[in-house]
Design an enzyme around this catalytic site. Structure first.
Site, short mmCIF file in Angstrom:
data_model
loop_
_atom_site.label_atom_id
_atom_site.label_comp_id
_atom_site.label_asym_id
_atom_site.label_seq_id
_atom_site.Cartn_x
_atom_site.Cartn_y
_atom_site.Cartn_z
CG ASN A 1 38.18 41.94 40.43
OD1 ASN A 1 38.15 43.02 39.84
ND2 ASN A 1 37.30 40.99 40.23
CG ASN B 1 38.10 43.23 34.99
OD1 ASN B 1 37.29 42.57 34.33
ND2 ASN B 1 38.26 43.06 36.28
CB SER C 1 40.18 36.08 37.46
OG SER C 1 39.20 35.96 38.46
N GLY D 1 41.36 34.40 28.34
CA GLY D 1 40.12 34.53 29.10
C GLY D 1 38.91 33.96 28.37
CE LYS E 1 41.40 40.91 34.86
NZ LYS E 1 40.74 39.59 34.79
CB CYS F 1 34.47 43.14 39.09
SG CYS F 1 32.90 42.38 38.61
#
Lengths: 306, 248
Positions: free
Chosen positions: A124, A189, A18, A264, A162, A127
C-alpha cells in the site's frame, strides 16, 4: 472461472478490496467468504496503529470519503490473534502491507512469509490518510523503485503494488514498479477529496481531507487501468479496483485490462455485492459464449463507439 | 447470521413534523432472536445517491414486523419520508454485538428525544421478565414528545420530562438519576445527555451510542469510539458500552 496470476491459481477473479472487508471474519456472518476469489486484508503495519479520530467518514454524491488512518493491530497480533481464525476459510488471502519506512514494509512481509494462507503481498503506497509513509512512496518514483526492489529482494511471495490515482501520470509509476520487479499492479486507491458542512461552516472529516471511493470513481479507475494496460499490459497482470458495485462495472475494468477485480466500497452499502458481481460475470460469459480471459483488455482491440 | 432482506413498508407516517414511525413487514422468523440494543440498517433509496444505509434501533418487534422511529436529519431520512406503504426497502439485520444487560432487578431507562426508540424494546423485555423498571423520557417541549403515545401504549411505568415544563416534570431527563440510586441505568440520546449520565453514574451506566456508520457489520471502521484499548467500533464492539469505557 479460475484464473492464474503471478503463479497463483485463484478460484475466480472477483476479490474484495483492502479496508472494506476487515480480515474476512465479519462478513462470514453474511455469506460464505470462501466463495470469493481472494480476500485482500485491511492494511497491516509493523506496529499497531490506532487510526484517526472520528468523524472518519462522510457521504458524497454517489460515493463516500474515508479517513480511517490504517487502524490495525500490527503484524504480530495479526499473526497471533487473527491469522489462526482465517486459516480455515477456503480461499486465498492477500496481505495489504503498509509501512512508514522501507524497512517496515520489508519487516511486515518477512513476518508473513511463513503464513501459508497469505499468497501474496499488496504494497500500500497510496493511502492518502496517514502522515508518514505510504503515499510518500507512491508519489515519488525514486523511493517507489527502491521500495519495490528492496521488498522483492527479500521475499519469496509475489508482490503486488497498489497505486495512487492522485498523480499526473499513473503510467510512470506503474512502469517504475514493473521495472523494479513487481508481480502485478493494483489500480486504484482512493482519490483525495473533502467535504464541508455548510451549516457548521467546517470540514466534515476530523483530518479535513479523506479518500473518495464508491461508484463516483468508476470512470477514473477504468481510465487508469486502460492507460496502464495500453503501456504495460504485456508485462504484468493488472487488478482493477475502484467503483465496482455490479458486474458491468467489473467488466469495464476487465475490458480495460484487468485480469481480476476487487469489490470495495460496495461491501458497505450492498454486502452481497461481490457475489452478485461473480454471478453477473458468469451469466455474461454464458450469454456471450466467451471465456473470461478473452475479455481482458478487449476494449483496446476495436475503435470506440461512433 | 446477519441477513439482507427485502422489507415491505406497512406504515410510514409522521408523528410530528420531524419524527416518523416506520413499520416494516419481514419474512417470518427473520426477527427471531433480535436483542434489545441491536439495530438494523436500511437503504432509504435503491440508487447510488445517497449511497449508504442508515442505522435505526428496533423500537418494537412482533413475529414479522419491526417498528422504527426516525428523525429527519439529512438527505437520507428526507428521502425515507417519501417511501410509500406497500413499497419495499432493503434492510440488513440484526446488527450490533454488545447489547443491554438484563441482569439486576431494578432498571432505570433514560431516553432523550428520538433516543427513546433505542430503549423501548429493552423496556418491554425487562417488564416481561418481571423486573422493576422506570422509563424516563425527555424532550425540549411538549411538541417534541413524538413517542409519547407509543410509550403510553407500551404499558410500562414511565415519567416524562420537558425542559420548558410544558408537559410532565420540568427539567432534564437526567433528573431521574437522583431518585433511583443503585438501579441499573441504561441511556440513549444526544451526546451531551450521555456525558451527563456518564458523570452522574460514575461511568456505571450502559449507553447505546451513535456514530456515522457505513457498513454496520464491522468492516469499514468508520463508527469509531475512543475506548481505553484504542478505537472501538460502535457497530461491532457496541452499540451498547459501559459509560466508563468510552470517551464521549
Amino acid at each position: 472461472m479460475k484464473v492464474t496470476l503471478f503463479g497463483v491459481e485463484f478460484k475466480n477473479p472477483v476479490w474484495v478490496a483492502s479496508g472494506t472487508f476487515g480480515y474476512g471474519l465479519e462478513a462470514n456472518e453474511l455469506f460464505p467468504v470462501e466463495r470469493l476469489g481472494a480476500v485482500v486484508t485491511k492494511g497491516i503495519s509493523l506496529k499497531p496503529r490506532e487510526g484517526n479520530p472520528p468523524p472518519r467518514i462522510a457521504e458524497t454524491p454517489c460515493g463516500m470519503l474515508n479517513s480511517i488512518g490504517l487502524q490495525n493491530p500490527g503484524v504480530e497480533r495479526f499473526l497471533n490473534e487473527i491469522y489462526p481464525r482465517i486459516e480455515s476459510i477456503d480461499t486465498h488471502f492477500i496481505a495489504n502491507v503498509f509501512g512508514e519506512t522501507q524497512e517496515e514494509y520489508e519487516e511486515v512481509c518477512l513476518a508473513l512469509e511463513q503464513a501459508d494462507k497469505i499468497v501474496a503481498y499488496e504494497l500500500n503506497v497510496s493511502c492518502p490518510n496517514v502522515k508518514k509513509g505510504g503515499i510518500a512512496f507512491g508519489h515519488d518514483l525514486t523511493s517507489l523503485t527502491r521500495l519495490v526492489e528492496g521488498v522483492k529482494k527479500r521475499v519469496k511471495k509475489p508482490v503486488l503494488v497498489k497505486l495512487s490515482p492522485n498523480v499526473t501520470d499513473p503510467v510512470e509509476f506503474a512502469r517504475a514498479c514493473v521495472e523494479s520487479g513487481a508481480d502485478a499492479l493494483v489500480l486504484i486507491n482512493t482519490l483525495v477529496g473533502m467535504k464541508i458542512n455548510v451549516k457548521l461552516k467546517r470540514p466534515e472529516l476530523a483530518t479535513v481531507t479523506g479518500g473518495l471511493s464508491g461508484p463516483a470513481i468508476l470512470p477514473i479507475a477504468v481510465r487508469i487501468v486502460y492507460q496502464v494496460y495500453e503501456a504495460l499490459g504485456d508485462r504484468v497482470p493488472i487488478v482493477g479496483v475502484g467503483g465496482i458495485s455490479g458486474y458491468e462495472d467489473a467488466l469495464e475494468h476487465v475490458m480495460a485490462g484487468a485480469s481480476a477485480v476487487q469489490v470495495g466500497t460496495a461491501n458497505f452499502f450492498d454486502p452481497l455485492a461481490p457475489l452478485k458481481v461473480l454471478e453477473g460475470i458468469k451469466g455474461y460469459l454464458e450469454r456471450e459464449g466467451v471465456e473470461f480471459n478473452r475479455l481482458v483488455g478487449i476494449a483496446h482491440e476495436s475503435s470506440p463507439l461512433r | 447470521m446477519i441477513h439482507e432482506l427485502s422489507a415491505r413498508v406497512v406504515k410510514n407516517r409522521p408523528l410530528t413534523p420531524r419524527v416518523y414511525e416506520l413499520v416494516l413487514e419481514l419474512p417470518p422468523g427473520s426477527l427471531r432472536g433480535v436483542k434489545p440494543g441491536q439495530f438494523l440498517m436500511l437503504k432509504p433509496s435503491p440508487t447510488f445517491d445517497p449511497l449508504g444505509r442508515r442505522a435505526f434501533a428496533f423500537a418494537d418487534l412482533t413475529e414479522s414486523r419491526a417498528v422504527v422511529f426516525y428523525e429527519v436529519r439529512g438527505r437520507g431520512t428526507k428521502l425515507l419520508t417519501r417511501v410509500k406503504e406497500g413499497e419495499r426497502l432493503s434492510v440488513l439485520l440484526p446488527l450490533g454485538k454488545r447489547v443491554f444487560p438484563l441482569e439486576g432487578e431494578r432498571h432505570l431507562l433514560l431516553g432523550g428525544g428520538i433516543g427513546l426508540a433505542g430503549l423501548t424494546l429493552l423496556a418491554k423485555e425487562l417488564f416481561k421478565r418481571g423486573k422493576e423498571l422506570l422509563v424516563a423520557y425527555g424532550a425540549r417541549s411538549k411538541e417534541e414528545l413524538a413517542l409519547l403515545s407509543f410509550l403510553e401504549r407500551l404499558g410500562v411505568p414511565f415519567e416524562v420530562y420537558t425542559e420548558d415544563g410544558s408537559y410532565g416534570k420540568r427539567g432534564l431527563v437526567t433528573e431521574a438519576l437522583k431518585r433511583f440510586k443503585g438501579w441499573t441505568v441504561h441511556a440513549c440520546g444526544p451526546k451531551g445527555m450521555l456525558r451527563a449520565v456518564k458523570e452522574a453514574t460514575k461511568g456505571e451506566a450502559y449507553l447505546s451510542l451513535e456514530e456515522r456508520m457505513a457498513c454496520g457489520y464491522g468492516v469499514c471502521l468508520g463508527c469509531a469510539v475512543k475506548t481505553a484499548g484504542g478505537y472501538g467500533r460502535v457497530c461491532y464492539e457496541g452499540p451498547v458500552f459501559k459509560a466508563g469505557e468510552v470517551e464521549l
